[in-house]
Write an enzyme that holds these catalytic residues in place. Structure first.
Site: not given
Length: 300
Positions: A131, A206, A210, A279-282
Site C-alpha cells: 500500500e 495526491d 493543476k 477512508t477519512r479522505f474519501e
C-alpha cells in the site's frame, strides 16, 4: 490515503552548496595574498554556509527518534527526479512517538535502496500487498485486522501517520502490518524481488490538480513499468480517487499498459470492494459532492 512528503529541505540544495563546500577547505580567517577585506569576508561567509549545509544534511540523515524512522533513508534529496509528494512536517503526538519508539524496531523499515527485502521472512510466509501512501493509517489498520491472513507493506513518509498506524495495529493485536519509510519508487526499483507481491493499493493519492503539475501524479506509464515485474501474475492493482480527471487518467494509463487487464467487465470503473474501508479522505470528498472511483486491474 493521501501521499505525504519527505522532510522539507531547510538548507541550500546540494548543487547550490558545492562551491561553498569547496570554500570551506580554507581556514576561516586566513587572508590569501592579494585578497581584500571584502574577499576575506565573502570566503568566511561561504565557509559558514557550507558548515551549516553539512549540519543540516547530517540532521536529515538521522532518525527523529532513537531507533525510529530515518529522516531521509536513501539520501533521495540528491536524486534528480520529479516526485509525487511534497515536503511537509507535522507535529508528532506523545502517543505516536511512543508507538514509534516501541514498535519501529520490530515492524518498521527504512527504504534505503541498499538491499532486497525477503518478504516471506518479513511476514512469516503470508501473501503480501503493498500500500503506497496510507495517511494516518486508519483504513490500513482496519484492513489488516479484517484480513489477518494477508500481510500489508504500508509505505509513507509522514512520521505522525507512521506512528499512528503502528499504534492502531498494536492496539488491534494485528501482526500483519509492516511500515516502510521513504520513497516507494526506490522500494519498487531496488528492494523488491520479481513477482514477490500479491497486490498493490493506491488509495486517494495526491491528484495534483493543476495542469502543470500532472507530471507529478503517481499513476503514470513509467510507474506501472516498475510495478509490473514485482507483482505475481493475477495480482491486482487497486486504485481509488475522488478526483474525476485523475480517475480518467488512471483508467487511460492502466488500460493502455500491456501488463494489466481491467477486471471490470465493461472496461470501466469497478464497484468499491467490501474490503476497502471508507477512508477519512474519501469522506471529505463525498461531503464536497465528489464521486469516488475504484479501478481494479490484474497483472497479466
Amino acid at each position: 490515503m493521501s501521499e505525504q512528503p519527505l522532510n522539507p529541505s531547510t538548507a541550500a540544495a546540494p548543487d547550490d552548496a558545492s562551491a561553498d563546500e569547496a570554500a570551506a577547505t580554507a581556514p576561516v580567517g586566513s587572508t590569501p595574498t592579494g585578497s581584500t577585506a571584502a574577499d576575506v569576508a565573502a570566503d568566511e561567509a561561504a565557509a559558514l554556509r557550507a558548515a551549516s549545509f553539512e549540519r543540516a544534511r547530517r540532521l536529515r540523515m538521522e532518525p527523529r527518534f532513537p531507533g525510529g524512522p530515518a529522516a531521509d533513508p536513501a539520501g533521495s534529496h540528491h536524486e534528480r527526479r520529479i516526485r509525487s509528494f511534497q515536503p511537509r512536517r507535522s507535529r508528532v503526538t506523545t502517543g505516536q512517538q511512543d508507538a514509534l519508539e516501541r514498535l519501529w524496531p520490530k515492524w518498521g523499515l527504512d527504504i534505503d535502496g541498499q538491499r532486497v527485502l525477503d518478504l516471506a521472512e518479513l511476514f512469516d510466509g503470508l501473501p503480501v500487498v503493498l500500500e503506497i501512501g496510507f495517511g494516518m493509517g486508519e483504513a490500513t489498520a482496519q484492513m489488516a485486522a479484517d484480513d489477518p491472513g494477508t500481510g500489508i507493506l504500508a509505505v509513507d513518509v509522514h512520521t505522525p501517520g507512521q506512528g499512528n498506524l503502528l499504534g492502531l495495529a498494536d492496539k488491534a493485536g494485528s501482526t500483519n502490518v509492516r511500515v516502510a519509510n521513504g520513497d516507494a519508487v526506490i522500494l519498487l526499483r531496488e528492494m523488491l524481488a520479481p513477482e514477490s507481491l500479491d497486490g498493490l493499493r493506491v488509495y486517494f493519492p495526491d491528484p495534483w490538480p493543476k495542469a502543470r503539475h500532472h507530471k507529478r501524479r503517481l499513476i503514470q506509464p513509467e510507474f506501472l513499468d516498475l510495478v509490473a515485474p514485482v507483482l505475481r501474475p493475477g495480482a491486482v492493482v487497486h486504485c481509488a480517487t475522488d478526483w474525476e480527471p485523475y480517475a480518467e487518467q488512471m483508467l487511460e494509463v492502466l488500460t493502455a499498459h500491456p501488463r494489466f487487464a481491467n477486471t471490470a467487465a465493461d472496461g470501466g470503473y469497478a464497484p468499491r470492494p467490501a474490503f476497502r474501508p471508507l477512508t477519512r479522505f474519501e469522506g471529505q470528498g463525498l461531503d464536497k459532492g465528489h464521486v469516488v472511483h475504484d479501478l481494479l486491474f490484474a497483472r497479466v
